[in-house]
Motif scaffolding. Structure first.
Motif, PDB file in Angstrom:
ATOM      1  N   LYS B 146      15.147  -2.151  88.220  1.00 35.22           N
ATOM      2  CA  LYS B 146      15.341  -0.738  88.596  1.00 35.22           C
ATOM      3  C   LYS B 146      16.380  -0.092  87.684  1.00 35.22           C
ATOM      4  CE  LYS B 146      14.338  -1.445  93.472  1.00 35.22           C
ATOM      5  NZ  LYS B 146      15.012  -1.726  94.759  1.00 35.22           N
ATOM      6  N   ARG B 150      15.879   3.094  85.195  1.00 37.42           N
ATOM      7  CA  ARG B 150      16.738   4.271  85.330  1.00 37.42           C
ATOM      8  C   ARG B 150      17.341   4.656  83.981  1.00 37.42           C
ATOM      9  NH1 ARG B 150      22.185   5.088  87.243  1.00 37.42           N
ATOM     10  NH2 ARG B 150      22.357   7.200  88.054  1.00 37.42           N
ATOM     11  N   ASP B 153      14.718   6.256  81.875  1.00 31.64           N
ATOM     12  CA  ASP B 153      14.456   7.622  82.360  1.00 31.64           C
ATOM     13  C   ASP B 153      15.539   8.573  81.886  1.00 31.64           C
ATOM     14  OD1 ASP B 153      13.233   6.470  85.605  1.00 31.64           O
ATOM     15  OD2 ASP B 153      12.263   6.614  83.629  1.00 31.64           O
TER      16      ASP B 153
END
Lengths: 143, 175
Positions: B146, B150, B153
């Motif tokens: 995750k 992130r 992104d």
């Protein structure tokens, strides 16, 4: 005090001394402020030591002192000095010291392996005359 | 009276050894002369920089050695190699070759080093098991996935660093 290896050191010249160029000021490169002490030449050094060992009534202490001092210098003694020292050993009836001297100069040569054979070559007449065996002859250079 | 004192002292010290008599207290005129201890006398030592020590190595010569010393006064050419070596060994303990010989100490040093590094390793392992608590949950692979997503992104270091290595079209790392 003075050694065969010539060393130069500068010292501050005072204006009192009869020196044309006072130091500390911009002096041209050609003139340096060297010490005014007289430097002993190599020949003088050799001659001094040959004379030391040539003393007819040299005693054991003087031989030891001379040899230990000589080994303390940053040089390997000339064959003529060693010749004189070996003859001093003969006068003192000390063969062991004669062999020790040869060991010491070989050790003194350090990494320069060609010095010792040269010394032995030069000393060969003396070694034969006095009947001194080299450490190699006696196998003492091996363990 | 002075004589008798000296005799007693030497007789008593004769049990200790020959050397001790030379170091016994000499009483003269009521004053004592300082006792000379062994360590104050010239000592023998083998050193490269002091090839001719102050004293001979062998102080008390056997009869054989004494006769050899007498022979030394004559021509050295008549001495055999063994005799020359014997004369050398009277005056000196070790030859230059022997005194310069290296020891095997370095093996002990390396062995000691490995031993203590090993011991330290064991201590570290034990600590990991019994002293330290669990690592934070942020190290779990699920969390890390995750986290990486992130970062991508956010376009972390998109020019030459992190995100620059990600191929956004094909959703995989650039080859």
């Amino acid at each position: 005090m003075t050694h065969a290896s010539v060393f130069r050191g500068s010292h501050k010249c005072t204006t009192m001394r009869s020196n044309s160029r006072p130091c500390g000021q911009t002096t041209p490169l050609a003139s340096r402020c060297y010490s005014h002490a007289k430097v002993e030449t190599d020949e003088e050094f050799d001659a001094r030591w040959v004379t030391y060992f040539s003393k007819p009534d040299i005693d054991a202490w003087e031989l030891k002192k001379g040899m230990n001092t000589l080994i303390g210098y940053d040089l390997v003694p000339e064959p003529k000095i060693l010749d004189s020292a070996l003859r001093a050993c003969r006068r003192l009836n000390d063969l062991a010291s004669a062999i020790r001297i040869l060991e010491a100069v070989k050790d003194k040569s350090g990494p320069h392996k060609d010095i010792y054979p040269y010394l032995i070559q030069e000393l060969q007449p003396t070694l034969i005359e006095l009947g001194i065996s080299t450490p190699e002859d006696l196998g003492m250079d091996k363990l | 009276m002075l004589f008798s004192f000296r005799m007693l002292a030497t007789r008593a010290l004769s049990l200790v050894g020959k050397r001790a008599i030379s170091t016994s207290i000499c009483v003269r005129g009521g004053h004592g002369v300082a006792k000379v201890d062994d360590y104050a006398l010239p000592a023998y030592f083998d050193r490269r920089e002091n090839p001719l020590p102050d004293v001979q190595f062998v102080t008390e010569l056997s009869a054989e050695q004494r006769s050899l010393k007498e022979k030394e006064k004559g021509s050295w050419a008549t001495l055999s190699n063994e005799e020359k070596i014997a004369l050398y060994r009277i005056s000196f303990k070790q030859s230059f070759a022997e005194m310069n010989e290296g020891t095997k100490e370095w093996k002990s040093v390396i062995a000691g080093m490995f031993f203590f590094i090993g011991m330290t390793g064991l201590v570290v392992l034990w600590q990991r098991k019994f002293v330290y608590g669990p690592v934070p949950s942020t190290f779990e692979s699920e969390w890390k996935e995750k986290e990486v997503q992130r970062m991508l992104d956010m376009r972390i270091n998109p020019v030459e660093g992190f995100s620059a290595k990600w191929d956004y079209e094909n959703k995989e790392w650039k080859k």
